[in-house]
Write an enzyme that holds these catalytic residues in place. Structure first.
Site, PDB file in Angstrom:
ATOM      1  N   ASP A   1      -3.162  -5.199   0.272  1.00 35.78           N
ATOM      2  CA  ASP A   1      -2.399  -3.762  -0.221  1.00 35.78           C
ATOM      3  C   ASP A   1      -1.223  -3.960  -1.228  1.00 35.78           C
ATOM      4  O   ASP A   1      -1.234  -3.654  -2.163  1.00 35.78           O
ATOM      5  CB  ASP A   1      -2.492  -2.806   0.665  1.00 35.78           C
ATOM      6  CG  ASP A   1      -1.375  -3.220   1.958  1.00 35.78           C
ATOM      7  OD1 ASP A   1      -1.347  -4.630   2.030  1.00 35.78           O
ATOM      8  OD2 ASP A   1      -0.893  -2.558   2.692  1.00 35.78           O
ATOM      9  N   ARG A   2      -0.260  -5.033  -0.651  1.00 40.33           N
ATOM     10  CA  ARG A   2       0.979  -5.126  -1.265  1.00 40.33           C
ATOM     11  C   ARG A   2       0.569  -5.940  -2.670  1.00 40.33           C
ATOM     12  O   ARG A   2       1.346  -5.569  -3.738  1.00 40.33           O
ATOM     13  CB  ARG A   2       1.865  -5.981  -0.563  1.00 40.33           C
ATOM     14  CG  ARG A   2       2.236  -4.912   0.844  1.00 40.33           C
ATOM     15  CD  ARG A   2       3.056  -5.666   1.660  1.00 40.33           C
ATOM     16  NE  ARG A   2       4.461  -5.817   1.325  1.00 40.33           N
ATOM     17  CZ  ARG A   2       5.508  -6.640   2.200  1.00 40.33           C
ATOM     18  NH1 ARG A   2       5.158  -7.348   3.126  1.00 40.33           N
ATOM     19  NH2 ARG A   2       6.560  -6.663   1.499  1.00 40.33           N
TER      20      ARG A   2
ATOM     21  N   TYR B   1       6.772 -15.028  -2.517  1.00 44.33           N
ATOM     22  CA  TYR B   1       6.825 -14.722  -1.119  1.00 44.33           C
ATOM     23  C   TYR B   1       6.734 -16.000  -0.267  1.00 44.33           C
ATOM     24  O   TYR B   1       5.655 -17.126  -0.870  1.00 44.33           O
ATOM     25  CB  TYR B   1       5.672 -13.844  -0.838  1.00 44.33           C
ATOM     26  CG  TYR B   1       5.657 -13.136   0.556  1.00 44.33           C
ATOM     27  CD1 TYR B   1       6.865 -12.167   0.673  1.00 44.33           C
ATOM     28  CD2 TYR B   1       4.860 -13.085   1.556  1.00 44.33           C
ATOM     29  CE1 TYR B   1       6.966 -11.333   1.745  1.00 44.33           C
ATOM     30  CE2 TYR B   1       4.870 -12.307   2.594  1.00 44.33           C
ATOM     31  CZ  TYR B   1       5.957 -11.378   2.896  1.00 44.33           C
ATOM     32  OH  TYR B   1       6.349 -10.523   3.861  1.00 44.33           O
TER      33      TYR B   1
ATOM     34  N   ASN C   1      -5.971   1.513   6.604  1.00 44.50           N
ATOM     35  CA  ASN C   1      -6.040   1.547   8.206  1.00 44.50           C
ATOM     36  C   ASN C   1      -6.618   2.789   8.683  1.00 44.50           C
ATOM     37  O   ASN C   1      -7.151   2.938   9.725  1.00 44.50           O
ATOM     38  CB  ASN C   1      -4.645   1.364   8.720  1.00 44.50           C
ATOM     39  CG  ASN C   1      -4.194  -0.057   8.250  1.00 44.50           C
ATOM     40  OD1 ASN C   1      -4.490  -0.889   8.876  1.00 44.50           O
ATOM     41  ND2 ASN C   1      -2.916  -0.049   7.629  1.00 44.50           N
TER      42      ASN C   1
END
Length: 241
Positions: free
Chosen positions: A95-96, A87, A9
């Site tokens: 990124d995760r 998930y 970011n």
């Protein structure tokens, strides 16, 4: 040996990565991107591929330039993962995905892991002993907390993260710094405690740009790993090659 590109970011991180080692970590902004690419490809003649993990924005022309130099793989929700993703949506950040994949680096023990990334946001990602990703949490990072105090009050100044001593702020600046830094550390310690209470023998991995500052405030046991994202980018590339 590949070029790992982490488009975050606030900045772009470049590094040359192989099975065991991270070389020549470089942080830059868009105007310096091509110059750094030229230097890395000139210095590392064995670079034969690149893998990109993108959450921030970047001029697509810069990525096209990279593609003109070498084959590029992009991390997204469709790639093959070294873990089972439980998930409940496809919105899990690239990124995760990379951070969790980084926890499979050979230097880390097998078993349940809580990965904490202290960056623009603080993310918590949990993978159990059976290599199932179960989810986690997201909260504001240090700079977002400082900025919100400045944005949503009339008189509080905008401060930068810095080391604090003790928990009693004796002026406004110290009170803000103590509240943000110590408050965040207490949050992280509390989250670690909650995971440890529910999942036995959880290994905690701490990474991210603010981890150096926060780790001095934490009471919990953890393993500091500044290059977890880069290891994860490499692992995802190898898993899909």
């Amino acid at each position: 040996m590949i070029l790992a590109v982490d488009i975050g970011n606030t900045s772009i991180k470049l590094a040359v990565v192989d099975e065991t080692t991270i070389y020549d970590v470089t942080r830059c902004q868009e105007p310096e991107f091509i110059d750094h690419l030229s230097r890395l490809f000139s210095n590392y003649h064995d670079l034969n591929a690149a893998c990109v993990c993108q959450v921030g924005t970047i001029d697509v022309k810069l990525l096209h330039h990279l593609e003109s130099l070498v084959g590029v793989m992009y991390i997204n929700h469709t790639i093959k993962l070294p873990f089972t993703n439980k998930y409940e949506s496809t919105t899990l950040g690239n990124d995760r995905l990379a951070l969790v994949a980084g926890s499979f680096h050979t230097s880390f023990e097998k078993g349940a892991k809580l990965i904490i990334d202290a960056g623009t946001c603080i993310t918590y990602d949990f993978i159990d002993k059976d290599n199932q990703y179960l989810g986690g949490a997201i909260s504001p990072g240090l700079n977002l907390r400082f900025k919100s105090l400045n944005d949503y009050t009339a008189k509080l100044p905008l401060l930068q993260p810095s080391r604090v001593k003790g928990f009693l702020g004796k002026n406004t600046n110290d009170s803000i710094s103590t509240g943000v830094i110590q408050g965040t550390a207490l949050e992280i310690d509390g989250m670690i405690s909650r995971y440890n209470n529910k999942f036995k023998d959880t290994q905690v991995l701490l990474t991210g740009g603010d981890s150096q500052l926060l780790k001095k405030q934490l009471k919990s046991r953890f393993f500091a790993t500044p290059f977890l994202m880069l290891h994860g980018i490499y692992n995802l590339y190898k898993n899909n090659s």
